[in-house]
Write a protein that holds these residues in place. Structure first.
Motif, PDB file in Angstrom:
ATOM      1  N   VAL A  74       0.828  -1.207   0.000  1.00 21.34           N
ATOM      2  CA  VAL A  74       0.000   0.000   0.000  1.00 21.34           C
ATOM      3  C   VAL A  74       0.867   1.263   0.000  1.00 21.34           C
ATOM      4  O   VAL A  74       0.431   2.301  -0.494  1.00 21.34           O
ATOM      5  N   TYR A 235       2.223   5.561  -3.290  1.00 25.01           N
ATOM      6  CA  TYR A 235       1.029   5.053  -2.615  1.00 25.01           C
ATOM      7  C   TYR A 235       0.245   4.255  -3.652  1.00 25.01           C
ATOM      8  O   TYR A 235      -0.094   4.770  -4.718  1.00 25.01           O
ATOM      9  N   HIS A 237      -2.987   2.376  -5.065  1.00 29.05           N
ATOM     10  CA  HIS A 237      -4.444   2.422  -4.926  1.00 29.05           C
ATOM     11  C   HIS A 237      -5.086   1.280  -5.714  1.00 29.05           C
ATOM     12  O   HIS A 237      -6.125   1.458  -6.344  1.00 29.05           O
ATOM     13  N   VAL A 238      -4.433   0.147  -5.710  1.00 26.27           N
ATOM     14  CA  VAL A 238      -4.875  -0.996  -6.518  1.00 26.27           C
ATOM     15  C   VAL A 238      -4.831  -2.273  -5.698  1.00 26.27           C
ATOM     16  O   VAL A 238      -4.162  -2.336  -4.674  1.00 26.27           O
ATOM     17  N   ASP A 239      -5.535  -3.278  -6.177  1.00 26.92           N
ATOM     18  CA  ASP A 239      -5.347  -4.631  -5.678  1.00 26.92           C
ATOM     19  C   ASP A 239      -5.014  -5.520  -6.881  1.00 26.92           C
ATOM     20  O   ASP A 239      -4.908  -5.023  -8.014  1.00 26.92           O
ATOM     21  N   LEU A 242      -7.424  -5.287  -9.893  1.00 31.33           N
ATOM     22  CA  LEU A 242      -7.326  -4.046 -10.660  1.00 31.33           C
ATOM     23  C   LEU A 242      -6.067  -4.041 -11.520  1.00 31.33           C
ATOM     24  O   LEU A 242      -6.092  -3.597 -12.678  1.00 31.33           O
ATOM     25  N   GLN A 277      -8.989   4.572 -13.701  1.00 29.41           N
ATOM     26  CA  GLN A 277      -8.728   4.352 -12.282  1.00 29.41           C
ATOM     27  C   GLN A 277      -7.381   4.939 -11.878  1.00 29.41           C
ATOM     28  O   GLN A 277      -6.379   4.737 -12.571  1.00 29.41           O
ATOM     29  N   LEU A 278      -7.372   5.662 -10.771  1.00 28.88           N
ATOM     30  CA  LEU A 278      -6.118   6.216 -10.241  1.00 28.88           C
ATOM     31  C   LEU A 278      -5.375   5.066  -9.571  1.00 28.88           C
ATOM     32  O   LEU A 278      -5.742   4.609  -8.488  1.00 28.88           O
ATOM     33  N   THR A 281      -0.365   7.193  -6.627  1.00 32.44           N
ATOM     34  CA  THR A 281       0.115   8.566  -6.517  1.00 32.44           C
ATOM     35  C   THR A 281       1.558   8.478  -6.042  1.00 32.44           C
ATOM     36  O   THR A 281       1.917   7.563  -5.287  1.00 32.44           O
TER      37      THR A 281
ATOM     38  N   GLN B 258      -6.934  12.241  -2.454  1.00 32.70           N
ATOM     39  CA  GLN B 258      -6.907  12.012  -3.898  1.00 32.70           C
ATOM     40  C   GLN B 258      -7.702  10.755  -4.273  1.00 32.70           C
ATOM     41  O   GLN B 258      -8.502  10.785  -5.189  1.00 32.70           O
ATOM     42  N   ARG B 259      -7.450   9.660  -3.541  1.00 35.29           N
ATOM     43  CA  ARG B 259      -8.159   8.426  -3.873  1.00 35.29           C
ATOM     44  C   ARG B 259      -8.435   7.656  -2.595  1.00 35.29           C
ATOM     45  O   ARG B 259      -7.533   7.502  -1.755  1.00 35.29           O
ATOM     46  N   PHE B 261      -9.698   3.979  -1.498  1.00 35.83           N
ATOM     47  CA  PHE B 261      -9.905   2.664  -2.124  1.00 35.83           C
ATOM     48  C   PHE B 261      -9.683   1.543  -1.116  1.00 35.83           C
ATOM     49  O   PHE B 261      -8.584   1.393  -0.580  1.00 35.83           O
ATOM     50  N   ASN B 262     -10.703   0.789  -0.854  1.00 39.87           N
ATOM     51  CA  ASN B 262     -10.607  -0.434  -0.038  1.00 39.87           C
ATOM     52  C   ASN B 262      -9.726  -0.275   1.204  1.00 39.87           C
ATOM     53  O   ASN B 262      -8.749  -0.999   1.391  1.00 39.87           O
ATOM     54  N   TYR B 264      -7.926   2.419   2.372  1.00 34.72           N
ATOM     55  CA  TYR B 264      -6.805   3.366   2.454  1.00 34.72           C
ATOM     56  C   TYR B 264      -7.083   4.571   1.561  1.00 34.72           C
ATOM     57  O   TYR B 264      -7.613   4.415   0.463  1.00 34.72           O
ATOM     58  N   ASP B 266      -5.120   8.476   0.300  1.00 35.95           N
ATOM     59  CA  ASP B 266      -3.925   9.319   0.383  1.00 35.95           C
ATOM     60  C   ASP B 266      -4.341  10.777   0.516  1.00 35.95           C
ATOM     61  O   ASP B 266      -5.448  11.172   0.142  1.00 35.95           O
ATOM     62  N   LEU B 285      -0.574   8.323   3.700  1.00 30.01           N
ATOM     63  CA  LEU B 285      -1.531   7.262   3.401  1.00 30.01           C
ATOM     64  C   LEU B 285      -2.198   6.903   4.716  1.00 30.01           C
ATOM     65  O   LEU B 285      -1.523   6.691   5.728  1.00 30.01           O
TER      66      LEU B 285
END
Lengths: 290, 290
Positions: A74, A235, A237-239, A242, A277-278, A281, B258-259, B261-262, B264, B266, B285
């Motif tokens: 993360v 950082y 922002h995905v799993d 994604l 999808q972001l 960052t 900013q985002r 997601f699941n 977390y 930032d 984060l």
């Protein structure tokens, strides 16, 4: 033995996979740091030493490969403590604290120094976590830009190997063609970028992509002052799902400088999937000479 | 002995100085980590455990107090590995690599865990550097906002001690008054903020100020979902002279998510002097429960 030509054994391994390959060294006592042996990659060489993004990806890989890892990345911060010499290195990853759903890592990359003594060349921390589904939103707006296939690929730069490992399509703020010292008012760059040849996106390659912006001070001043990234953060922002959905497509990458002061500037950026999808960052602090 | 009442001995020490005071522990062998003893501060208590900004400032202080330190902070990243218990802690700072003009630090904060064993509760890296005068610019624009004395101070929140250590004057995105779960479209907050009572700005207090934004997800959703900062970074764009020029004045602080997601999200923010200098950029984060 795989008889048909489409099997994995029949495919040439991607340069990125070769670059981030790490060999585990014999495990010490329980709880001792896990050490891996890696090697700098000629494919990702920079003007001097390796492309920083590949060093960061190698450090993250030492977390990803650790047998005690909990969850997925993360947050990652890496610090470029010294120029890596071309050759082998050792990377050590330590789960400093493991909680119920998060795990905190410290990572160091080592190479012998000029006198042959073991020295730290890169330090990092990372956080991995088991994500659960929650409410979500993206407050940052994806910029409205031309599609990747409407933007031409930037020409390769012969003497910088790692540029050739990416297909880069600038729609904003490309590298200056004339190094005439003419100041431009902003330092924003935007591009579509993917591995070249294409490779499915994963945590390590996304990390490297986050460091693929050329130095903001070069754009701002049209001057190739010597620079070096000092500290670099991602950082995520995905799993895994994604990431898998991104496949081998281009990602939209955008970054800008914020303040240039007495030898250091910061840069903030975002990486988006083509689907909007972001993904990550990213921030960095960069040394510049003058 | 200081006979006149204006001497330092006659002045009450500021709560911040008491909070970041560290006692050096006996130095080990040359090159061994330098250890300090600190104590959580009731003045900076959060709802559970300490205000994260004070923990980060204490970790940075272990770098600032190290006898081998080179230069001043340019980058700091801290990771909140576990909730600190109220009481003493040990902080260890290591100059992992010292170059000609930069120095790379690793820092860990330790407390005994439930079973009494030493455990890591906070990890950090920092970079200090000797700055030289160079070309400079600020690409980010300072927002046009009312002056600090035109904005009323936010009311204190009785059960959160650390809020009382800051004078906070929100001109944008104050903490919701009604926790009614009504989503707002953005997550930006802007305020003038300084230590309360006033205290001259320094690297440690600037670090703590960078973590003084209340959680973006609370603003966004008007819901006090449990949260916790996981990773926190500061890039310093100041030197000692610039800090001194800030004195005890308010700084303009602005941040946004900013985002999300699941679990977390930032946050990115900036801190400006009233004179218009971008003092620090900061990113974090944050975990959120649902």
């Amino acid at each position: 033995m795989d008889g048909d030509g489409d099997g994995d054994a029949g495919r040439a391994e991607h340069a990125f996979d070769r670059a981030v390959a790490l060999q585990p060294l014999p495990a010490g006592a329980a709880g001792a740091p896990r050490r891996f042996r890696g090697h700098t990659s000629a494919d990702y060489a920079n003007m001097v030493g390796p492309f920083g993004g590949i060093t960061a990806a190698q450090a993250l890989q030492a977390v990803l490969l650790h047998p005690d890892r909990l969850g997925e990345p993360v947050a990652f911060t890496g610090n470029f403590a010294a120029a890596l010499a071309d050759g082998p290195f050792t990377v050590e990853s330590v789960p400093a604290r493991t909680n119920r759903s998060t795990q905190h890592w410290t990572v160091t990359v080592h190479q012998p120094d000029a006198s042959g003594r073991d020295a730290v060349v890169f330090t990092a921390t990372a956080v991995t976590a088991v994500r659960r589904a929650t409410w979500g939103a993206t407050d940052r707006t994806m910029p409205a830009v031309p599609a990747a296939d409407e933007v031409p690929s930037a020409p390769r730069i012969a003497h910088v190997a790692w540029f050739g490992r990416y297909d880069m399509r600038y729609f904003e703020g490309p590298m200056p063609r004339e190094w005439d010292g003419a100041e431009t008012p902003g330092s924003e760059t935007g591009l579509w970028v993917r591995d070249e040849p294409p490779r499915p996106l994963d945590y390590a390659s996304l990390t490297a992509l986050c460091d693929s912006f050329y130095p903001r001070v070069w754009l701002r001043r049209a001057t190739r002052t010597p620079i070096g990234t000092i500290s670099f953060s991602v950082y995520f922002h995905v799993d895994a799902a994604l990431l898998a959905a991104c496949g081998t497509g281009h990602v939209l990458a955008q970054a800008r400088g914020q303040r240039f002061f007495n030898g250091y500037f910061d840069q903030s950026g975002e990486l988006w999937s083509a689907a909007g999808q972001l993904l990550a960052t990213t921030h960095q602090l960069v040394y510049f000479k003058e």
